[in-house]
Write an enzyme that holds these catalytic residues in place. Sequence first.
Site, PDB file in Angstrom:
ATOM      1  N   LEU A  64      56.571 -19.825 -33.704  1.00 31.22           N
ATOM      2  CA  LEU A  64      57.839 -19.160 -33.999  1.00 31.22           C
ATOM      3  C   LEU A  64      57.649 -17.682 -34.294  1.00 31.22           C
ATOM      4  CD1 LEU A  64      59.555 -21.925 -36.173  1.00 31.22           C
ATOM      5  CD2 LEU A  64      59.435 -21.679 -33.679  1.00 31.22           C
ATOM      6  N   ARG A  65      56.371 -17.245 -34.311  1.00 34.64           N
ATOM      7  CA  ARG A  65      55.972 -15.831 -34.444  1.00 34.64           C
ATOM      8  C   ARG A  65      56.232 -15.232 -35.827  1.00 34.64           C
ATOM      9  NH1 ARG A  65      52.432 -16.269 -30.565  1.00 34.64           N
ATOM     10  NH2 ARG A  65      53.270 -16.192 -28.449  1.00 34.64           N
ATOM     11  N   HIS A 180      42.891 -28.013 -30.318  1.00 34.55           N
ATOM     12  CA  HIS A 180      43.044 -27.396 -28.991  1.00 34.55           C
ATOM     13  C   HIS A 180      41.673 -27.488 -28.326  1.00 34.55           C
ATOM     14  CE1 HIS A 180      43.995 -24.543 -25.825  1.00 34.55           C
ATOM     15  NE2 HIS A 180      42.939 -23.838 -26.177  1.00 34.55           N
ATOM     16  N   ASP A 306      54.911 -26.342 -26.301  1.00 30.14           N
ATOM     17  CA  ASP A 306      53.924 -25.293 -26.561  1.00 30.14           C
ATOM     18  C   ASP A 306      54.619 -23.933 -26.496  1.00 30.14           C
ATOM     19  OD1 ASP A 306      51.487 -24.230 -27.249  1.00 30.14           O
ATOM     20  OD2 ASP A 306      50.734 -24.146 -25.199  1.00 30.14           O
ATOM     21  N   HIS A 310      57.221 -14.288 -26.059  1.00 31.22           N
ATOM     22  CA  HIS A 310      56.561 -12.976 -25.994  1.00 31.22           C
ATOM     23  C   HIS A 310      57.594 -11.879 -25.764  1.00 31.22           C
ATOM     24  CE1 HIS A 310      52.391 -14.167 -26.171  1.00 31.22           C
ATOM     25  NE2 HIS A 310      52.547 -15.024 -25.178  1.00 31.22           N
TER      26      HIS A 310
END
Length: 423
Positions: A64-65, A180, A306, A310
């Site tokens: 969610l930055r 990951h 995922d 950006h």
Amino acid sequence: MRTLIQGGHVVDPANCVDTVLDIYIADGVIVGLGHAPQGFLADEVIDARGHIVCPGLVDMRTRLREPGQEFKATIASETKAAAASGITTLCVAPDTSPVIDNPAVVDMIHQRAAASNLARVCVIGALTQGLDGKQISEMLALKEAGCVGVGNGLAPVTNTLVMRRAMEYAASHDLTVFIHPEDAWLRGNGCAHEGPMSTRLGLGGIPDIAETIAVARDLALAERTGAKLHFGGLSSVKAVRMIARARHDGVPVTADVTAHHLHLTEIDIGEFNSACHVRPPLRAQRDRDGLRAGLKQGNIDAICSDHQPHDIDAKNGPFSATEPGISGLETLLPLSLRLVDEEILSLSEALARLTCNPARILGLAVGTLELGTVADICIFDPNATWDFSAKNMLSQGKNSPFDQWVFKGRVVKTLLAGRRVYG
């Protein structure tokens, strides 16, 4: 507030429900299915005839930055996009800035999500302090602060002894370790799948063994430590087979796949299309088909977005210099429904991988329409055909390779704890 959802086709995979059914909601909880509780009088009636009514979607892997990269997106902007996409629960990775390696950051995220109040935001805490792969985090404190598991985001834990100790610590507190799977040395500076396409374009390749070697190491450690593992974003058919074998042998392991890896391949990079720059990379068609088969057979438990929004500059430039990731919240459901149209999954199977399965892995009491549970509900029109436009996305990130795709199936209403947050 009392709500009646009337005449909808209810699909609740957790309880094997697939029929036309009325749902009665009071004070944010499901209090009746098919028949109204005594004395029930609805304040609002939602006509769901011709629509599918299912549990709110649970997205296991999102960025969610916030905090740290609010110029890309915020919790408020992305939970708004989630609500419009039928997603009521989001799980965020620990690689924020600051890193989620202490209870204060967990509390801050929960507070900002509560202020937005459009979706539940769950947190995966850091496996190692600062995600540096050297010293394990205070996992018990993170669990007590509300973390649903621990992981190291995209940062590798190259020291196998540190990973073993971290798994042992996580197992002692019944915490799932989210992984990951990627060998940092084999990945190197690669940005595309190692194959004919990367060779033709002159791009640094990432071989599938970068994934399988990482999976092999951590499966061996899980077998030794007893830790519960969840592998996020599988991209290769070989990794799926390895996990299927481990599950057969009784290793407590689950896995997910991204929606875009189920539809795109290395061919979609085309002429350096940076919208298709993702991590792990889009692989060969045999891998995509293997992922679909693993999903059908139950060796892959969940589909996730995922989500990685950006800013425009992050995707402008030479392919290898752009930042990997797709803004995927708004295409999670339609891409999953496409698997139903292509007869890869039944509707109930597809929704299970978006609702009850991820909820079970996260240990959350959501993803179901059972009596007495919180009324997180998605209502969508399965026959609505629409043109997806990246520029019209609600997410602050417009980076999607699915621009101008035609989708079938669109969310019309989303309820969070019985309160309408979209539609």
